[in-house]
Design a protein around this motif. Structure first.
Motif, short mmCIF file in Angstrom:
data_model
loop_
_atom_site.label_atom_id
_atom_site.label_comp_id
_atom_site.label_asym_id
_atom_site.label_seq_id
_atom_site.Cartn_x
_atom_site.Cartn_y
_atom_site.Cartn_z
N PHE A 59 0.84 -1.20 0.00
CA PHE A 59 0.00 0.00 0.00
C PHE A 59 0.88 1.25 0.00
N VAL A 60 0.46 2.27 -0.74
CA VAL A 60 1.22 3.52 -0.84
C VAL A 60 0.46 4.63 -0.12
N VAL A 61 1.11 5.27 0.85
CA VAL A 61 0.50 6.40 1.55
C VAL A 61 1.47 7.57 1.50
N PRO A 62 0.96 8.81 1.55
CA PRO A 62 1.87 9.96 1.68
C PRO A 62 2.71 9.82 2.95
N GLU A 63 3.90 10.34 2.92
CA GLU A 63 4.79 10.21 4.07
C GLU A 63 4.16 10.74 5.35
N SER A 64 3.36 11.79 5.23
CA SER A 64 2.72 12.39 6.40
C SER A 64 1.53 11.59 6.91
N GLY A 65 0.94 10.76 6.04
CA GLY A 65 -0.28 10.04 6.39
C GLY A 65 -1.54 10.82 6.07
N TYR A 66 -1.36 11.96 5.38
CA TYR A 66 -2.50 12.81 5.02
C TYR A 66 -2.42 13.17 3.53
N TRP A 67 -3.60 13.34 2.94
CA TRP A 67 -3.69 13.63 1.52
C TRP A 67 -3.96 15.12 1.23
N ASN A 68 -4.42 15.87 2.26
CA ASN A 68 -4.93 17.22 2.01
C ASN A 68 -4.44 18.22 3.05
#
Length: 328
Positions: free
Chosen positions: A183-192
């Motif tokens: 699974f790929v997530v932004p490094e921060s864990g947030y998209w916005n």
């Protein structure tokens, strides 16, 4: 004697007895407890309140610790998973313990409130920061729709169908994710940015969607981080495909259409009678309504007293995976 204390790992069996008394019609109590509270380390559930009468549990305020990004700043918060007192004890001190708990804790978020939670929220002057509206789009080619009138077709065949490995939607291709490591997530864990968004990191994804007996299937955009997680639910004797969770960059709002299109393809492949989703953001509600989804009322209320969340009128990116709404 009635008293309150924090939860412990040893409460597992007593909590199952409590829930069977509270929800005698539910058949998934054991799985609910095992896949939520007791699949997490004690550090994430330690704030949960247990109310006892001698050695038996008569009430709870279950909580799970997590993080949220609020207007570009991250905070530790708590989701309230259940606020409940057995009927025979609702005129005792049990309710007082819950009131004291809510009064002391100012970092609690709640959604899809029970009657007691809604009353508590009003007493505590919690702010209703968003609504998570439920939408359904029916599959008019599904034979299961007749079950709304008369339950003729058993649903077992729906659960036996295989989820496809990929879903192609115009220029976007989704692939089925078989492991949280893929699974790929932004490094921060947030998209916005500039909104209220609840954290999605690999630990959350693994806990929520990839346990050994998981009922969920996750699809993610190939080469990107857009995703949606879904499962099949039964609603009025018909099978629905429920989009439990999804994330994408709101600056690319058209991506939500890709998620909907992918889920609709999946709905038809599985022969589900409809697609079910919750939206807390107005642009997403508008898309659902333009696409002729049927809205179910105003929606579940999302509340908090947490000052960073209440001091501004921030959009809230909420899905059923944030609270225990998916299990009810």
């Amino acid at each position: 004697m009635i008293y309150s204390r924090n939860i412990s790992i040893e409460d597992r069996e007593a909590l199952e007895i409590f829930y069977r008394k509270a929800y005698p019609q539910r058949k998934d109590i054991k799985k609910y407890l095992d896949s939520t509270l007791f699949s997490l380390p004690l550090s994430q559930i330690k704030d949960s309140l247990i109310i006892c009468d001698d050695d038996k549990i008569i009430g709870v305020n279950l909580c799970i610790s997590t993080k949220a990004m609020i207007n570009n700043e991250e905070y530790d918060i708590v989701w309230s998973y259940d606020t409940l007192v057995l009927p025979d004890y609702r005129t005792t001190d049990a309710g007082t313990f819950i009131v004291e708990f809510w009064y002391k804790r100012k970092d609690i978020f709640g959604a899809g409130l029970s009657e007691i939670s809604e009353k508590m929220s009003k007493v505590m002057k919690s702010k209703f920061i968003a609504y998570a509206t439920a939408y359904i789009k029916f599959n008019l080619t599904s034979r299961y729709l007749i079950n709304l009138i008369r339950p003729i077709f058993p649903l077992q065949s729906v659960y036996e169908k295989e989820f496809p490995l990929t879903l192609s939607v115009q220029d976007t291709k989704f692939q089925k994710i078989n492991s949280p490591e893929d699974f790929v997530v932004p490094e921060s864990g947030y998209w916005n940015n500039g909104i209220i968004e609840f954290k999605r990191d690999i630990d959350f994804i693994a806990w929520r969607f990839f346990q050994s007996d998981s009922r969920y299937t996750v699809y993610q955009e190939i080469g990107g981080n857009v995703y949606f997680a879904c499962r099949i639910i039964e609603w009025h004797n018909i099978p629905l495909l429920y989009i439990v969770d999804y994330r994408f960059d709101l600056a690319q709002i058209e991506v939500f259409n890709d998620i909907i299109d992918g889920a609709l393809i999946l709905m038809k492949k599985l022969n589900c009678a409809g697609l079910y989703i919750r939206c807390s953001l107005e642009p997403l509600r508008e898309i659902c309504e333009k696409r002729h989804f049927l809205g179910k009322g105003q929606g579940a209320q999302i509340v908090t007293r947490f000052k960073p969340a209440t001091k501004g009128d921030y959009p809230v990116f909420f899905t059923a995976a944030d609270s225990d709404m998916d299990f009810k």
